[in-house]
Design a protein around this motif. Sequence first.
Motif, mmCIF file in Angstrom:
data_model
loop_
_atom_site.group_PDB
_atom_site.id
_atom_site.type_symbol
_atom_site.label_atom_id
_atom_site.label_comp_id
_atom_site.label_asym_id
_atom_site.label_seq_id
_atom_site.Cartn_x
_atom_site.Cartn_y
_atom_site.Cartn_z
ATOM 1 N N ALA A 183 0.832 -1.203 0.000
ATOM 2 C CA ALA A 183 0.000 0.000 0.000
ATOM 3 C C ALA A 183 0.869 1.256 0.000
ATOM 4 N N TYR A 184 1.935 1.224 0.769
ATOM 5 C CA TYR A 184 2.873 2.351 0.817
ATOM 6 C C TYR A 184 3.576 2.527 -0.522
ATOM 7 N N ILE A 185 3.998 1.398 -1.111
ATOM 8 C CA ILE A 185 4.676 1.459 -2.406
ATOM 9 C C ILE A 185 3.738 2.011 -3.472
ATOM 10 N N LEU A 186 2.493 1.559 -3.456
ATOM 11 C CA LEU A 186 1.506 2.063 -4.419
ATOM 12 C C LEU A 186 1.308 3.564 -4.265
ATOM 13 N N ALA A 187 1.114 4.012 -3.033
ATOM 14 C CA ALA A 187 0.899 5.439 -2.788
ATOM 15 C C ALA A 187 2.105 6.252 -3.265
ATOM 16 N N GLY A 188 3.304 5.721 -3.020
ATOM 17 C CA GLY A 188 4.510 6.421 -3.438
ATOM 18 C C GLY A 188 4.668 6.460 -4.944
ATOM 19 N N GLU A 189 4.499 5.322 -5.589
ATOM 20 C CA GLU A 189 4.666 5.245 -7.046
ATOM 21 C C GLU A 189 3.627 6.102 -7.769
ATOM 22 N N ILE A 190 2.377 5.955 -7.360
ATOM 23 C CA ILE A 190 1.308 6.699 -8.032
ATOM 24 C C ILE A 190 1.418 8.190 -7.727
ATOM 25 N N GLY A 191 1.728 8.507 -6.473
ATOM 26 C CA GLY A 191 1.869 9.906 -6.104
ATOM 27 C C GLY A 191 3.009 10.590 -6.844
ATOM 28 N N LEU A 192 4.101 9.869 -7.056
ATOM 29 C CA LEU A 192 5.240 10.419 -7.786
ATOM 30 C C LEU A 192 4.908 10.622 -9.258
ATOM 31 N N THR A 193 4.180 9.662 -9.840
ATOM 32 C CA THR A 193 3.886 9.703 -11.271
ATOM 33 C C THR A 193 2.807 10.710 -11.605
ATOM 34 N N TYR A 194 1.813 10.850 -10.708
ATOM 35 C CA TYR A 194 0.678 11.728 -11.005
ATOM 36 C C TYR A 194 0.432 12.750 -9.893
ATOM 37 N N PRO A 195 1.404 13.569 -9.571
ATOM 38 C CA PRO A 195 1.185 14.544 -8.488
ATOM 39 C C PRO A 195 0.066 15.533 -8.808
ATOM 40 N N GLU A 196 -0.146 15.779 -10.115
ATOM 41 C CA GLU A 196 -1.171 16.746 -10.506
ATOM 42 C C GLU A 196 -2.584 16.251 -10.213
ATOM 43 N N ARG A 197 -2.738 14.958 -9.964
ATOM 44 C CA ARG A 197 -4.080 14.425 -9.684
ATOM 45 C C ARG A 197 -4.500 14.641 -8.230
#
Length: 238
Positions: free
Chosen positions: A62-76
Amino acid sequence: MKTVWMLAAVAALVAGSAEARVSEKLAVLKPGAVVLMQGDSITDGGRWPGDDFNHIMGQDYAYILAGEIGLTYPERNLAFINRGVSGNTATDLAARWQADTIALHPDVLSIMVGVNDTFYGKGETLEAYEATYDKLLADTIQAFPNIKIVLGEPFLMPVKSYAEDYPAKRAELEKRQAVVKKLGAKYHLPVVLYQEAFDAALSRGPANTWSWDGVHPTYAGHALMAETWLKTVDAFWR
């Protein structure tokens, strides 16, 4: 000639727009969406309550997902919440569902539960597991008709105590895995096939590379789970 050029330009523009739509990753995660991770200790990941971002997502997939997605799509501007609780069964989820799921108004909900129901349950039958899980999904969809729900398949690896008589233990868990797949088909939801991913990973490293006790993943195992989740969710709603 000018007309032909203009038609070609329009066709290229349309094709480019269609390609952009097709290639947009994780389109299901709309700007401002709340992504809620729900389950047992594998999702809990040793998280701490509160607002300390060093700890609120735990140390897991869950942490890895939040980090990966947050890094890739900060504008969302996505919000990730973890409400996994160590030791939980489907019955335990049901007892706290209103406070820990419905009240949080998630846009995307990821659930993984079943290994405790199989090996550490409080007398719940397979039928009770299915009925409880089914009601959780039905109630959630009734509350939020547009919610996107992701079902995670429970898994088991032949490590430590689970290596002994592993085929029999695996067969027991497969009954819950079948329920998850059945519910996924019933509600038209993606099922993240974690067991399949871990089984395939055995060609790259032994079981204890991916799980340290047969139930809980290592850091490599959690990374594998995150990768599998991303691929499944992206493919399902592409």
